[in-house]
Design a protein around this motif. Structure first.
Motif, PDB file in Angstrom:
ATOM      1  N   PRO A 255      18.452  12.339  21.963  1.00  0.00           N
ATOM      2  CA  PRO A 255      17.420  11.771  21.084  1.00  0.00           C
ATOM      3  C   PRO A 255      17.804  11.837  19.602  1.00  0.00           C
ATOM      4  O   PRO A 255      17.540  10.898  18.850  1.00  0.00           O
ATOM      5  CB  PRO A 255      16.186  12.645  21.348  1.00  0.00           C
ATOM      6  N   ALA A 256      18.477  12.935  19.204  1.00  0.00           N
ATOM      7  CA  ALA A 256      18.885  13.066  17.796  1.00  0.00           C
ATOM      8  C   ALA A 256      19.912  12.006  17.428  1.00  0.00           C
ATOM      9  O   ALA A 256      19.823  11.369  16.372  1.00  0.00           O
ATOM     10  CB  ALA A 256      19.459  14.460  17.556  1.00  0.00           C
ATOM     11  N   LEU A 257      20.875  11.786  18.333  1.00  0.00           N
ATOM     12  CA  LEU A 257      21.899  10.767  18.088  1.00  0.00           C
ATOM     13  C   LEU A 257      21.284   9.369  18.034  1.00  0.00           C
ATOM     14  O   LEU A 257      21.650   8.555  17.183  1.00  0.00           O
ATOM     15  CB  LEU A 257      22.949  10.809  19.201  1.00  0.00           C
ATOM     16  N   ALA A 258      20.350   9.096  18.961  1.00  0.00           N
ATOM     17  CA  ALA A 258      19.697   7.775  19.004  1.00  0.00           C
ATOM     18  C   ALA A 258      18.915   7.520  17.716  1.00  0.00           C
ATOM     19  O   ALA A 258      18.963   6.417  17.164  1.00  0.00           O
ATOM     20  CB  ALA A 258      18.784   7.685  20.219  1.00  0.00           C
ATOM     21  N   THR A 259      18.223   8.566  17.224  1.00  0.00           N
ATOM     22  CA  THR A 259      17.465   8.433  15.972  1.00  0.00           C
ATOM     23  C   THR A 259      18.408   8.165  14.804  1.00  0.00           C
ATOM     24  O   THR A 259      18.157   7.285  13.976  1.00  0.00           O
ATOM     25  CB  THR A 259      16.654   9.727  15.713  1.00  0.00           C
ATOM     26  N   LEU A 260      19.514   8.918  14.775  1.00  0.00           N
ATOM     27  CA  LEU A 260      20.505   8.735  13.716  1.00  0.00           C
ATOM     28  C   LEU A 260      21.089   7.315  13.752  1.00  0.00           C
ATOM     29  O   LEU A 260      21.218   6.652  12.715  1.00  0.00           O
ATOM     30  CB  LEU A 260      21.627   9.774  13.876  1.00  0.00           C
ATOM     31  N   ALA A 261      21.411   6.851  14.977  1.00  0.00           N
ATOM     32  CA  ALA A 261      21.998   5.509  15.131  1.00  0.00           C
ATOM     33  C   ALA A 261      21.017   4.438  14.665  1.00  0.00           C
ATOM     34  O   ALA A 261      21.413   3.504  13.953  1.00  0.00           O
ATOM     35  CB  ALA A 261      22.381   5.276  16.588  1.00  0.00           C
ATOM     36  N   LEU A 262      19.752   4.583  15.050  1.00  0.00           N
ATOM     37  CA  LEU A 262      18.730   3.598  14.650  1.00  0.00           C
ATOM     38  C   LEU A 262      18.556   3.567  13.135  1.00  0.00           C
ATOM     39  O   LEU A 262      18.515   2.500  12.530  1.00  0.00           O
ATOM     40  CB  LEU A 262      17.399   3.948  15.309  1.00  0.00           C
ATOM     41  N   THR A 263      18.479   4.765  12.534  1.00  0.00           N
ATOM     42  CA  THR A 263      18.289   4.865  11.082  1.00  0.00           C
ATOM     43  C   THR A 263      19.476   4.245  10.343  1.00  0.00           C
ATOM     44  O   THR A 263      19.297   3.443   9.421  1.00  0.00           O
ATOM     45  CB  THR A 263      18.125   6.348  10.670  1.00  0.00           C
ATOM     46  N   LEU A 264      20.690   4.636  10.769  1.00  0.00           N
ATOM     47  CA  LEU A 264      21.883   4.121  10.099  1.00  0.00           C
ATOM     48  C   LEU A 264      22.025   2.615  10.278  1.00  0.00           C
ATOM     49  O   LEU A 264      22.415   1.906   9.343  1.00  0.00           O
ATOM     50  CB  LEU A 264      23.132   4.839  10.625  1.00  0.00           C
ATOM     51  N   MET A 265      21.680   2.115  11.479  1.00  0.00           N
ATOM     52  CA  MET A 265      21.805   0.675  11.734  1.00  0.00           C
ATOM     53  C   MET A 265      20.808  -0.103  10.870  1.00  0.00           C
ATOM     54  O   MET A 265      21.165  -1.145  10.300  1.00  0.00           O
ATOM     55  CB  MET A 265      21.588   0.400  13.230  1.00  0.00           C
ATOM     56  N   ALA A 266      19.587   0.407  10.776  1.00  0.00           N
ATOM     57  CA  ALA A 266      18.571  -0.254   9.931  1.00  0.00           C
ATOM     58  C   ALA A 266      19.039  -0.257   8.470  1.00  0.00           C
ATOM     59  O   ALA A 266      18.942  -1.278   7.777  1.00  0.00           O
ATOM     60  CB  ALA A 266      17.237   0.460  10.074  1.00  0.00           C
ATOM     61  N   ALA A 267      19.589   0.896   8.024  1.00  0.00           N
ATOM     62  CA  ALA A 267      20.080   1.000   6.646  1.00  0.00           C
ATOM     63  C   ALA A 267      21.244   0.043   6.420  1.00  0.00           C
ATOM     64  O   ALA A 267      21.301  -0.643   5.391  1.00  0.00           O
ATOM     65  CB  ALA A 267      20.516   2.436   6.362  1.00  0.00           C
ATOM     66  N   ALA A 268      22.156  -0.038   7.400  1.00  0.00           N
ATOM     67  CA  ALA A 268      23.334  -0.912   7.264  1.00  0.00           C
ATOM     68  C   ALA A 268      22.902  -2.381   7.148  1.00  0.00           C
ATOM     69  O   ALA A 268      23.393  -3.097   6.269  1.00  0.00           O
ATOM     70  CB  ALA A 268      24.261  -0.728   8.459  1.00  0.00           C
ATOM     71  N   ILE A 269      21.963  -2.803   8.004  1.00  0.00           N
ATOM     72  CA  ILE A 269      21.515  -4.209   7.972  1.00  0.00           C
ATOM     73  C   ILE A 269      20.817  -4.523   6.648  1.00  0.00           C
ATOM     74  O   ILE A 269      21.057  -5.570   6.041  1.00  0.00           O
ATOM     75  CB  ILE A 269      20.625  -4.519   9.202  1.00  0.00           C
ATOM     76  N   ALA A 270      19.997  -3.572   6.182  1.00  0.00           N
ATOM     77  CA  ALA A 270      19.308  -3.773   4.903  1.00  0.00           C
ATOM     78  C   ALA A 270      20.333  -3.882   3.767  1.00  0.00           C
ATOM     79  O   ALA A 270      20.226  -4.762   2.905  1.00  0.00           O
ATOM     80  CB  ALA A 270      18.345  -2.622   4.655  1.00  0.00           C
ATOM     81  N   LEU A 271      21.342  -3.004   3.777  1.00  0.00           N
ATOM     82  CA  LEU A 271      22.365  -3.031   2.726  1.00  0.00           C
ATOM     83  C   LEU A 271      23.192  -4.320   2.793  1.00  0.00           C
ATOM     84  O   LEU A 271      23.505  -4.917   1.763  1.00  0.00           O
ATOM     85  CB  LEU A 271      23.290  -1.812   2.862  1.00  0.00           C
ATOM     86  N   ILE A 272      23.531  -4.739   4.010  1.00  0.00           N
ATOM     87  CA  ILE A 272      24.365  -5.944   4.174  1.00  0.00           C
ATOM     88  C   ILE A 272      23.651  -7.178   3.596  1.00  0.00           C
ATOM     89  O   ILE A 272      24.248  -7.969   2.873  1.00  0.00           O
ATOM     90  CB  ILE A 272      24.713  -6.171   5.678  1.00  0.00           C
ATOM     91  N   PHE A 273      22.369  -7.326   3.904  1.00  0.00           N
ATOM     92  CA  PHE A 273      21.671  -8.557   3.518  1.00  0.00           C
ATOM     93  C   PHE A 273      20.937  -8.482   2.173  1.00  0.00           C
ATOM     94  O   PHE A 273      20.655  -9.518   1.585  1.00  0.00           O
ATOM     95  CB  PHE A 273      20.719  -9.000   4.627  1.00  0.00           C
ATOM     96  N   PHE A 274      20.637  -7.286   1.690  1.00  0.00           N
ATOM     97  CA  PHE A 274      19.855  -7.200   0.450  1.00  0.00           C
ATOM     98  C   PHE A 274      20.563  -6.488  -0.699  1.00  0.00           C
ATOM     99  O   PHE A 274      20.077  -6.472  -1.811  1.00  0.00           O
ATOM    100  CB  PHE A 274      18.494  -6.527   0.714  1.00  0.00           C
ATOM    101  N   TYR A 275      21.700  -5.858  -0.437  1.00  0.00           N
ATOM    102  CA  TYR A 275      22.352  -5.070  -1.484  1.00  0.00           C
ATOM    103  C   TYR A 275      23.780  -5.548  -1.781  1.00  0.00           C
ATOM    104  O   TYR A 275      24.110  -5.786  -2.938  1.00  0.00           O
ATOM    105  CB  TYR A 275      22.347  -3.586  -1.070  1.00  0.00           C
ATOM    106  N   ALA A 276      24.586  -5.695  -0.718  1.00  0.00           N
ATOM    107  CA  ALA A 276      25.993  -6.066  -0.940  1.00  0.00           C
ATOM    108  C   ALA A 276      26.097  -7.475  -1.517  1.00  0.00           C
ATOM    109  O   ALA A 276      25.510  -8.408  -0.971  1.00  0.00           O
ATOM    110  CB  ALA A 276      26.760  -5.977   0.376  1.00  0.00           C
ATOM    111  N   PRO A 277      26.848  -7.630  -2.619  1.00  0.00           N
ATOM    112  CA  PRO A 277      26.975  -8.979  -3.205  1.00  0.00           C
ATOM    113  C   PRO A 277      27.925  -9.865  -2.388  1.00  0.00           C
ATOM    114  O   PRO A 277      28.767  -9.365  -1.637  1.00  0.00           O
ATOM    115  CB  PRO A 277      27.555  -8.688  -4.585  1.00  0.00           C
TER     116      PRO A 277
END
Lengths: 228, 59
Positions: A11-33
């Motif tokens: 469960p800890a790994l799954a939570t970490l994966a979900l959090t990091l994936m959400a952060a990565a998608i947000a960064l890819i589409f809203f932060y990275a130029p």
């Protein structure tokens, strides 16, 4: 390992994966130029981390195979098998996402004359053949030992596949890193690092999930044999 | 939607579909294991009851 960490690892790994994936998608589409490659460059943030994850899975499978041969650890054979299975899945994703990128950028889905594509395909097919070898033998020490030796041979192909991207002559496969460091802006590099961590976390979660299922399957089979 | 956007969407869609398919397969496997566990629990119960019945018959 403590009971708490064993029981809560998945469960800890799954939570970490979900959090990091959400952060990565947000960064890819809203932060990275965007760079000169345009919107198509967004594929890089998934394609390269997926390829790194495939290499890491094959490498981990090789390490577990070595542990099996070296220490005689029976569980390491199962761990090596699961890592290679995941590596093949991430390998499929590398090939598909790379092909989609190439279709837009180069105008071709696949180019047979390109070393880096063909060598990754060779590495992928090599590990696909691992399953043919494994399931052509009855379960037991012979199957585990032969599979481990095969998995170890495959590890030698990983540096060749990575080097091929640098040796590529005709089309220019983008090189994310060279002697001077990352070939991208700081914000892009940060996004890329989060995407790599997210993909590693996803792979780790799936690895422990599949491993838990396989171990349960083995224990149930043993229980059935004991009861009958 | 531009052609470029379609290619980017296709990549992200493929990744999520493959990962979802993987989780779906694992879920199917867990369902099978759950069924097998229920069968084994029933088998174990029957085995436990058998000697008790025999003991009653002899007594």
């Amino acid at each position: 390992m403590s009971t708490w960490s064993r029981n809560n690892r998945l469960p800890a790994l799954a939570t970490l994966a979900l959090t990091l994936m959400a952060a990565a998608i947000a960064l890819i589409f809203f932060y990275a130029p965007l760079d000169e490659d345009g919107l198509n460059q967004k594929i890089f943030y998934f394609h390269v981390p997926i390829a790194f994850t495939a290499y890491a899975c094959f490498g981990w499978g090789g390490w577990k195979a070595l542990r099996h041969l070296w220490k005689g650890d029976e569980d390491a054979d199962l761990e090596s098998y699961v890592a290679i299975h995941l590596g093949v899945i991430f390998g499929v994703l590398t090939l598909v996402t790379g092909s989609i990128w190439a279709r837009y950028r180069w105008g071709h889905w696949w180019v047979w004359s390109e070393d880096q594509l063909v060598l990754f395909l060779v590495l992928f097919l090599f590990y696909c053949a691992y399953f043919m070898l494994r399931y052509s033998l009855p379960p037991g020490p012979q199957r585990a030992n032969l599979s481990a030796v095969y998995a170890l041979f495959g590890v030698a192909l990983i540096p060749v596949s990575i080097l091929a991207i640098r040796l590529s002559q005709r089309f220019i496969h983008p090189i994310a890193f060279d002697e001077g460091g990352p070939n991208m802006a700081g914000s892009q590099f940060f996004t890329f690092c989060v995407a790599v961590l997210a993909m590693f976390a996803v792979a780790a979660t799936l690895y422990h999930l599949e491993l838990a299922g396989k171990r349960l399957d083995i224990r149930l089979r043993e229980l059935r044999e004991a009861l009958q | 939607m531009t052609t470029e956007e379609k290619y980017v969407a296709a990549v992200y869609l493929v990744v999520f579909i493959v990962l979802l398919a993987y989780v779906f397969i694992i879920a199917l496997k867990l369902q099978r294991l759950e069924r097998e566990l229920a069968e084994l629990a029933e088998l174990a119960l029957r085995k436990k009851e058998e000697p008790e019945q025999k003991a009653v018959a002899v007594g």
